[in-house]
Design a protein around this motif. Structure first.
Motif, PDB file in Angstrom:
ATOM      1  N   ASN A 120       0.851  -1.200   0.000  1.00  0.00           N
ATOM      2  CA  ASN A 120       0.000   0.000   0.000  1.00  0.00           C
ATOM      3  C   ASN A 120       0.888   1.252   0.000  1.00  0.00           C
ATOM      4  O   ASN A 120       0.924   1.993   0.986  1.00  0.00           O
ATOM      5  CB  ASN A 120      -0.898   0.015   1.233  1.00  0.00           C
ATOM      6  CG  ASN A 120      -1.811  -1.196   1.307  1.00  0.00           C
ATOM      7  OD1 ASN A 120      -2.905  -1.197   0.753  1.00  0.00           O
ATOM      8  ND2 ASN A 120      -1.357  -2.230   2.004  1.00  0.00           N
ATOM      9  N   PRO A 121       1.595   1.491  -1.097  1.00  0.00           N
ATOM     10  CA  PRO A 121       2.557   2.592  -1.122  1.00  0.00           C
ATOM     11  C   PRO A 121       1.907   3.952  -0.836  1.00  0.00           C
ATOM     12  O   PRO A 121       0.865   4.282  -1.412  1.00  0.00           O
ATOM     13  CB  PRO A 121       3.138   2.532  -2.536  1.00  0.00           C
ATOM     14  CG  PRO A 121       2.161   1.724  -3.340  1.00  0.00           C
ATOM     15  CD  PRO A 121       1.532   0.778  -2.392  1.00  0.00           C
ATOM     16  N   GLY A 122       2.508   4.694   0.068  1.00  0.00           N
ATOM     17  CA  GLY A 122       2.032   6.029   0.373  1.00  0.00           C
ATOM     18  C   GLY A 122       0.834   6.102   1.294  1.00  0.00           C
ATOM     19  O   GLY A 122       0.349   7.195   1.600  1.00  0.00           O
ATOM     20  N   LYS A 123       0.361   4.963   1.780  1.00  0.00           N
ATOM     21  CA  LYS A 123      -0.854   4.968   2.607  1.00  0.00           C
ATOM     22  C   LYS A 123      -0.576   4.859   4.110  1.00  0.00           C
ATOM     23  O   LYS A 123      -1.502   4.959   4.905  1.00  0.00           O
ATOM     24  CB  LYS A 123      -1.783   3.839   2.171  1.00  0.00           C
ATOM     25  CG  LYS A 123      -2.377   4.055   0.781  1.00  0.00           C
ATOM     26  CD  LYS A 123      -3.397   2.991   0.427  1.00  0.00           C
ATOM     27  CE  LYS A 123      -3.994   3.245  -0.948  1.00  0.00           C
ATOM     28  NZ  LYS A 123      -5.007   2.212  -1.315  1.00  0.00           N
ATOM     29  N   VAL A 124       0.670   4.643   4.467  1.00  0.00           N
ATOM     30  CA  VAL A 124       1.013   4.581   5.890  1.00  0.00           C
ATOM     31  C   VAL A 124       1.518   5.955   6.323  1.00  0.00           C
ATOM     32  O   VAL A 124       2.525   6.448   5.819  1.00  0.00           O
ATOM     33  CB  VAL A 124       2.079   3.508   6.176  1.00  0.00           C
ATOM     34  CG1 VAL A 124       2.466   3.534   7.656  1.00  0.00           C
ATOM     35  CG2 VAL A 124       1.573   2.131   5.785  1.00  0.00           C
ATOM     36  N   ALA A 173      14.559   0.283   3.538  1.00  0.00           N
ATOM     37  CA  ALA A 173      13.538  -0.767   3.429  1.00  0.00           C
ATOM     38  C   ALA A 173      12.813  -0.724   2.094  1.00  0.00           C
ATOM     39  O   ALA A 173      12.073  -1.660   1.762  1.00  0.00           O
ATOM     40  CB  ALA A 173      12.528  -0.621   4.564  1.00  0.00           C
ATOM     41  N   GLY A 174      13.009   0.339   1.321  1.00  0.00           N
ATOM     42  CA  GLY A 174      12.359   0.458   0.024  1.00  0.00           C
ATOM     43  C   GLY A 174      10.864   0.714   0.115  1.00  0.00           C
ATOM     44  O   GLY A 174      10.095   0.216  -0.713  1.00  0.00           O
ATOM     45  N   ILE A 175      10.453   1.512   1.112  1.00  0.00           N
ATOM     46  CA  ILE A 175       9.030   1.812   1.282  1.00  0.00           C
ATOM     47  C   ILE A 175       8.812   3.322   1.283  1.00  0.00           C
ATOM     48  O   ILE A 175       9.738   4.104   1.499  1.00  0.00           O
ATOM     49  CB  ILE A 175       8.454   1.216   2.585  1.00  0.00           C
ATOM     50  CG1 ILE A 175       9.225   1.755   3.809  1.00  0.00           C
ATOM     51  CG2 ILE A 175       8.505  -0.308   2.535  1.00  0.00           C
ATOM     52  CD1 ILE A 175       8.679   1.276   5.140  1.00  0.00           C
ATOM     53  N   GLU A 176       7.567   3.708   1.029  1.00  0.00           N
ATOM     54  CA  GLU A 176       7.194   5.121   1.020  1.00  0.00           C
ATOM     55  C   GLU A 176       6.208   5.372   2.156  1.00  0.00           C
ATOM     56  O   GLU A 176       5.128   4.785   2.201  1.00  0.00           O
ATOM     57  CB  GLU A 176       6.556   5.486  -0.326  1.00  0.00           C
ATOM     58  CG  GLU A 176       6.126   6.933  -0.424  1.00  0.00           C
ATOM     59  CD  GLU A 176       5.404   7.237  -1.730  1.00  0.00           C
ATOM     60  OE1 GLU A 176       4.766   8.297  -1.806  1.00  0.00           O
ATOM     61  OE2 GLU A 176       5.470   6.399  -2.652  1.00  0.00           O
ATOM     62  N   LEU A 177       6.592   6.247   3.075  1.00  0.00           N
ATOM     63  CA  LEU A 177       5.743   6.597   4.208  1.00  0.00           C
ATOM     64  C   LEU A 177       5.417   8.090   4.146  1.00  0.00           C
ATOM     65  O   LEU A 177       6.243   8.887   3.693  1.00  0.00           O
ATOM     66  CB  LEU A 177       6.440   6.283   5.538  1.00  0.00           C
ATOM     67  CG  LEU A 177       6.920   4.852   5.754  1.00  0.00           C
ATOM     68  CD1 LEU A 177       7.695   4.743   7.069  1.00  0.00           C
ATOM     69  CD2 LEU A 177       5.743   3.882   5.759  1.00  0.00           C
ATOM     70  N   ASN A 178       4.230   8.458   4.585  1.00  0.00           N
ATOM     71  CA  ASN A 178       3.838   9.867   4.622  1.00  0.00           C
ATOM     72  C   ASN A 178       4.153  10.448   5.992  1.00  0.00           C
ATOM     73  O   ASN A 178       3.626   9.991   7.004  1.00  0.00           O
ATOM     74  CB  ASN A 178       2.335  10.020   4.331  1.00  0.00           C
ATOM     75  CG  ASN A 178       2.016   9.805   2.868  1.00  0.00           C
ATOM     76  OD1 ASN A 178       2.867   9.992   2.003  1.00  0.00           O
ATOM     77  ND2 ASN A 178       0.788   9.386   2.579  1.00  0.00           N
TER      78      ASN A 178
END
Length: 342
Positions: A170-174, A196-201
């Motif tokens: 769920n990219p960008g949803k956390v 970790a290669g993730i996108e956080l807001n």
């Protein structure tokens, strides 16, 4: 005062002797009036410090863990110094408003500030009115923060690895909160999410009290912060996913570090007390000794334990070297993350 300049040869011997005495007394008085204030004033200033209340800036809002710790230090130091140490909360700007205030403060020891890690970092990210190496006097390092990544109990993940998997799906949803843009809790998670290669807001707040209200109110699912979350984790109201130090914290020995979980991110954050540049070494020594003594105060140690902050003592010279070294290390971190000012 007037001095009679009648020629001595025109008066009697007795009158001459009297005249000489008056002249010498007059000259002595003039010389004393010229020279006494400087040394008397200097000795008085040295003997009397401190002779009035001292202001200690806590660059965070009241009510959070940083505020509680700074107030404990201030109360304890007051007893050693014999004057009140008054905490002045100045939140905002990533915890750098205390250092900013030092630029125009008189270097007389009556205006001090906490020096959080952001003081060495933010000048690399944006234009700041101070240089942490040139514009500050490092007095003593006292303690440091323990950082953690915390989630609400109803979040769709229970471990850090599960959060990473969810964020990838769920990219960008956390959304996660921190105590402000450019603060250590913010950049620690930016570095972690990059690895970790993730996108956080990211949602910045003005301090830990406001941040805690946001996560408890369900406005965010994840927060990165200091251990003001600890009592709520123990009560089962929040879940600690990982801590960010080199080793596990003794308060939560079963919770892994971020590095143990598989991502090479270590975040530790010593802090202490500083003042303006150009302070008298004798005044610095008085302040250093008073704040060092706070680390023997049971009430101070109880407050540090409550927020899981270890004693991290550095004397004036060592702390000064730490400041210069950390300033350069933060430059490298900011450049690596692509956050350096243009």
């Amino acid at each position: 005062m007037s001095i009679d300049h009648t020629p001595i040869e025109n008066i009697s011997a007795n009158q001459a002797d009297s005249q000489r005495r008056k002249t010498l007394q007059g000259m002595a008085g003039i010389l004393a009036g010229m020279t006494a204030p400087a040394w008397i004033s200097s000795a008085w200033a040295q003997d009397k410090f401190p002779s009035k209340p001292i202001t200690l800036i806590a660059p965070w809002p009241p009510g959070g863990s940083s505020d509680a710790v700074m107030r404990a230090f201030a109360e304890s130091a007051s007893r050693s110094l014999g004057v009140s140490v008054i905490v002045d909360n100045r939140p905002g700007a990533g915890g750098t408003l205390g250092a900013t205030a030092m630029v125009n403060a008189r270097p007389d020891g009556y205006m001090l500030t906490q020096l959080p890690l952001g003081v060495y970092r933010l000048p690399h990210m944006q234009k700041m009115p101070f240089d942490p190496v040139k514009d500050l006097t490092h007095i003593a390092c006292l303690t440091g923060y323990t950082f953690g990544l915390v989630a609400t109990m109803d979040a769709p993940f229970k471990t850090l690895k599960e959060m990473v998997a969810y964020a990838k799906a769920n990219p960008g949803k956390v959304e996660y909160g921190s105590t402000g843009t450019g603060t250590t809790p913010h950049l620690a998670i930016e570095e972690f999410s990059q690895k970790a290669g993730i996108e956080l807001n990211h949602i910045p707040y003005k301090g830990s009290a406001e941040l805690m209200q946001a996560i408890l109110g369900g406005h965010i699912r994840v927060m990165s912060g200091t251990t003001e979350f600890a009592p709520l984790v123990k009560e089962g109201k929040l879940r600690l996913l990982a801590t960010l130090g080199r080793n596990r914290t003794k308060a939560f020995p079963d919770v892994p570090t971020v590095k143990e979980s598989g991502w090479d991110t270590i975040t530790e954050s010593p802090f202490g007390i500083g003042g303006p540049k150009g302070m008298d070494p004798a005044v610095v020594r008085v302040l250093h000794d008073a704040f060092k003594k706070t680390l023997e105060d049971p009430k101070v140690l109880e407050t540090l334990d409550r927020f899981f902050q270890p004693v991290i003592y550095m004397g004036t010279e060592e702390y000064t070297r730490y400041g210069a070294r950390t300033f350069e290390a933060e430059r490298s971190t900011i450049e690596r993350l692509g956050l350096a000012k243009k």
